[in-house]
Enzyme design. Structure first.
Site, PDB file in Angstrom:
ATOM      1  N   GLU A 185       0.742   2.945   3.413  1.00 36.23           N
ATOM      2  CA  GLU A 185       1.345   1.953   2.491  1.00 36.23           C
ATOM      3  C   GLU A 185       2.012   1.663   3.070  1.00 36.23           C
ATOM      4  OE1 GLU A 185       1.408   1.673  -1.499  1.00 36.23           O
ATOM      5  OE2 GLU A 185       2.661   0.092  -1.770  1.00 36.23           O
TER       6      GLU A 185
ATOM      7  N   PRO B  12       0.725 -11.378   3.166  1.00 35.68           N
ATOM      8  CA  PRO B  12       1.062 -12.719   3.205  1.00 35.68           C
ATOM      9  C   PRO B  12       2.984 -12.656   3.438  1.00 35.68           C
ATOM     10  CG  PRO B  12       0.584 -11.735   1.238  1.00 35.68           C
ATOM     11  CD  PRO B  12      -0.042 -10.540   2.159  1.00 35.68           C
ATOM     12  N   ASN B  13       2.957 -14.086   5.041  1.00 35.09           N
ATOM     13  CA  ASN B  13       4.239 -14.274   4.674  1.00 35.09           C
ATOM     14  C   ASN B  13       4.973 -13.326   5.611  1.00 35.09           C
ATOM     15  OD1 ASN B  13       4.818 -16.392   3.406  1.00 35.09           O
ATOM     16  ND2 ASN B  13       3.780 -15.220   1.579  1.00 35.09           N
TER      17      ASN B  13
ATOM     18  N   ARG C 118      14.689  -3.469  -6.423  1.00 38.98           N
ATOM     19  CA  ARG C 118      14.426  -5.201  -5.914  1.00 38.98           C
ATOM     20  C   ARG C 118      14.028  -5.868  -7.183  1.00 38.98           C
ATOM     21  NH1 ARG C 118      11.504  -7.189  -1.111  1.00 38.98           N
ATOM     22  NH2 ARG C 118      12.476  -9.228  -1.613  1.00 38.98           N
TER      23      ARG C 118
ATOM     24  N   ARG D 249      12.613 -14.781   7.874  1.00 37.99           N
ATOM     25  CA  ARG D 249      12.667 -14.964   5.828  1.00 37.99           C
ATOM     26  C   ARG D 249      13.187 -13.451   6.129  1.00 37.99           C
ATOM     27  NH1 ARG D 249       7.748 -11.233   3.199  1.00 37.99           N
ATOM     28  NH2 ARG D 249       7.871 -11.871   2.138  1.00 37.99           N
TER      29      ARG D 249
ATOM     30  N   ALA E  52       2.886  -9.365  -0.791  1.00 36.45           N
ATOM     31  CA  ALA E  52       2.948 -10.015  -2.552  1.00 36.45           C
ATOM     32  C   ALA E  52       1.551  -8.659  -3.074  1.00 36.45           C
ATOM     33  CB  ALA E  52       3.125 -11.107  -1.819  1.00 36.45           C
TER      34      ALA E  52
ATOM     35  N   ASP F  30      -9.193  -2.465  -4.564  1.00 39.13           N
ATOM     36  CA  ASP F  30     -10.886  -1.795  -5.029  1.00 39.13           C
ATOM     37  C   ASP F  30     -11.229  -1.966  -2.957  1.00 39.13           C
ATOM     38  OD1 ASP F  30     -10.280  -1.658  -7.199  1.00 39.13           O
ATOM     39  OD2 ASP F  30     -12.292  -3.252  -7.631  1.00 39.13           O
TER      40      ASP F  30
ATOM     41  N   HIS G 290       6.145  -0.172   3.437  1.00 37.48           N
ATOM     42  CA  HIS G 290       7.038  -1.809   2.798  1.00 37.48           C
ATOM     43  C   HIS G 290       8.311  -1.462   3.573  1.00 37.48           C
ATOM     44  CE1 HIS G 290       3.952  -2.930  -0.022  1.00 37.48           C
ATOM     45  NE2 HIS G 290       4.489  -1.831  -0.731  1.00 37.48           N
ATOM     46  N   LEU G 291       9.007  -2.851   4.687  1.00 34.46           N
ATOM     47  CA  LEU G 291      10.659  -2.952   4.829  1.00 34.46           C
ATOM     48  C   LEU G 291      11.479  -2.715   4.290  1.00 34.46           C
ATOM     49  CD1 LEU G 291       8.681  -6.255   6.621  1.00 34.46           C
ATOM     50  CD2 LEU G 291      10.012  -4.302   8.064  1.00 34.46           C
ATOM     51  N   SER G 292      11.674  -3.158   2.760  1.00 33.36           N
ATOM     52  CA  SER G 292      11.916  -3.638   1.747  1.00 33.36           C
ATOM     53  C   SER G 292      11.862  -1.877   0.823  1.00 33.36           C
ATOM     54  CB  SER G 292      12.344  -4.198   1.431  1.00 33.36           C
ATOM     55  OG  SER G 292      11.429  -4.872   0.226  1.00 33.36           O
TER      56      SER G 292
ATOM     57  N   TYR H 160      14.632  -8.638   4.915  1.00 28.93           N
ATOM     58  CA  TYR H 160      13.319  -8.013   5.726  1.00 28.93           C
ATOM     59  C   TYR H 160      13.930  -7.527   7.051  1.00 28.93           C
ATOM     60  CZ  TYR H 160      10.486  -9.518   2.002  1.00 28.93           C
ATOM     61  OH  TYR H 160      10.183  -9.629   0.936  1.00 28.93           O
TER      62      TYR H 160
ATOM     63  N   ASN I  67       0.436  -3.373   5.215  1.00 32.05           N
ATOM     64  CA  ASN I  67       1.655  -3.086   4.247  1.00 32.05           C
ATOM     65  C   ASN I  67       1.317  -4.514   4.000  1.00 32.05           C
ATOM     66  OD1 ASN I  67       3.980  -4.798   3.261  1.00 32.05           O
ATOM     67  ND2 ASN I  67       5.426  -4.926   4.656  1.00 32.05           N
TER      68      ASN I  67
ATOM     69  N   ARG J 135       8.266  -6.056  -8.520  1.00 34.33           N
ATOM     70  CA  ARG J 135       7.658  -6.209  -7.706  1.00 34.33           C
ATOM     71  C   ARG J 135       8.050  -4.005  -7.740  1.00 34.33           C
ATOM     72  NH1 ARG J 135       8.140  -9.579  -3.084  1.00 34.33           N
ATOM     73  NH2 ARG J 135      10.402 -11.170  -3.484  1.00 34.33           N
TER      74      ARG J 135
ATOM     75  N   HIS K 113       1.427  -6.071  -5.972  1.00 34.33           N
ATOM     76  CA  HIS K 113       1.541  -6.718  -6.287  1.00 34.33           C
ATOM     77  C   HIS K 113       1.012  -7.109  -7.545  1.00 34.33           C
ATOM     78  CE1 HIS K 113       5.418  -5.049  -4.987  1.00 34.33           C
ATOM     79  NE2 HIS K 113       5.774  -6.306  -3.804  1.00 34.33           N
TER      80      HIS K 113
HETATM   81  C1  DQA Z   1       7.080  -6.169   1.270  1.00 37.36           C
HETATM   82  C2  DQA Z   1       7.998  -5.865  -0.513  1.00 37.36           C
HETATM   83  C3  DQA Z   1       6.841  -6.996  -1.176  1.00 37.36           C
HETATM   84  O1  DQA Z   1       7.352  -7.181  -2.834  1.00 37.36           O
HETATM   85  C4  DQA Z   1       7.059  -8.355  -0.885  1.00 37.36           C
HETATM   86  O2  DQA Z   1       6.267  -9.895  -1.481  1.00 37.36           O
HETATM   87  C5  DQA Z   1       6.415  -8.749   0.954  1.00 37.36           C
HETATM   88  C6  DQA Z   1       7.471  -7.870   1.710  1.00 37.36           C
HETATM   89  C7  DQA Z   1       8.284  -5.420   2.170  1.00 37.36           C
HETATM   90  O3  DQA Z   1       7.639  -5.344   3.175  1.00 37.36           O
HETATM   91  O4  DQA Z   1       8.950  -4.644   1.820  1.00 37.36           O
HETATM   92  O5  DQA Z   1       6.445  -9.687   1.578  1.00 37.36           O
HETATM   93  O6  DQA Z   1       5.973  -5.958   1.275  1.00 37.36           O
END
Ligand code: DQA
Length: 147
Positions: A99, A10-11, A108, A18, A78, A88, A101-103, A23, A75, A112, A81
């Site tokens: 897996e 998501p997002n 943070r 964003r 959200a 599952d 993650h950008l950040s 990011y 990725n 998270r 978490h």
């Molecule tokens: C994220 C980190 C998550 O905590 C956050 O909710 C995201 C992006 C990242 O790629 O850093 O949407 O997965």
């Protein structure tokens, strides 16, 4: 030809605008282009999906083996978490999963710091911006090759 599924949660469709200080400024389309070029060089097929919906992500993971994918780069955003369902699905899918993650989620907010996903994947790459994806894909391809 080997087939890899890339899932953006998501997002992540909003990348580029964003919270760019967290990011980066690359759009999702740009990141996807980078991954496609990398996959082409490695002679693997890449299918890339983005969804803001937990159930849709669960469905993608659940059908991945039947759809002849060898591995998943995800990725979960959200849902990292919060989602027992995504966790599952990964635990049940029988594929190699990486897996990304950008950040750096550990530098943070405290909410998270916990990934429900990390215990059920082969490995996690985080904190390198868009490079987390290319490093993650390289690691995934390596795992598939040496399996
Ligand atoms: C994220 C980190 C998550 O905590 C956050 O909710 C995201 C992006 C990242 O790629 O850093 O949407 O997965």
């Amino acid at each position: 030809m080997k087939k890899i599924l890339v899932i953006h949660g998501p997002n992540l469709d909003l990348l580029g605008t964003r919270e760019p200080t967290i990011y980066g400024r690359l759009t999702l389309a740009k990141i996807n282009r980078m991954l496609k070029i990398q996959a082409k060089k490695a002679k693997v097929a890449l299918v890339i999906k983005q969804s803001n919906h937990e159930g849709a992500i669960v469905d993608l993971i659940g059908r991945a083996k039947k759809n002849k994918f060898q591995g998943i780069l995800i990725n979960p955003a959200a849902y990292t978490h919060t989602s027992v369902a995504v966790r599952d699905a990964i635990a049940a899918c029988g594929l190699i999963v990486v897996e990304v993650h950008l950040s750096n989620i550990y530098s943070r907010e405290e909410f998270r710091h916990k990934s429900l996903i990390s215990p059920v994947v082969c490995g996690t790459i985080l904190g390198f911006g868009a490079n987390s994806y290319t490093l993650g894909l390289a690691a995934l391809l390596d795992l598939i090759r040496t399996k």
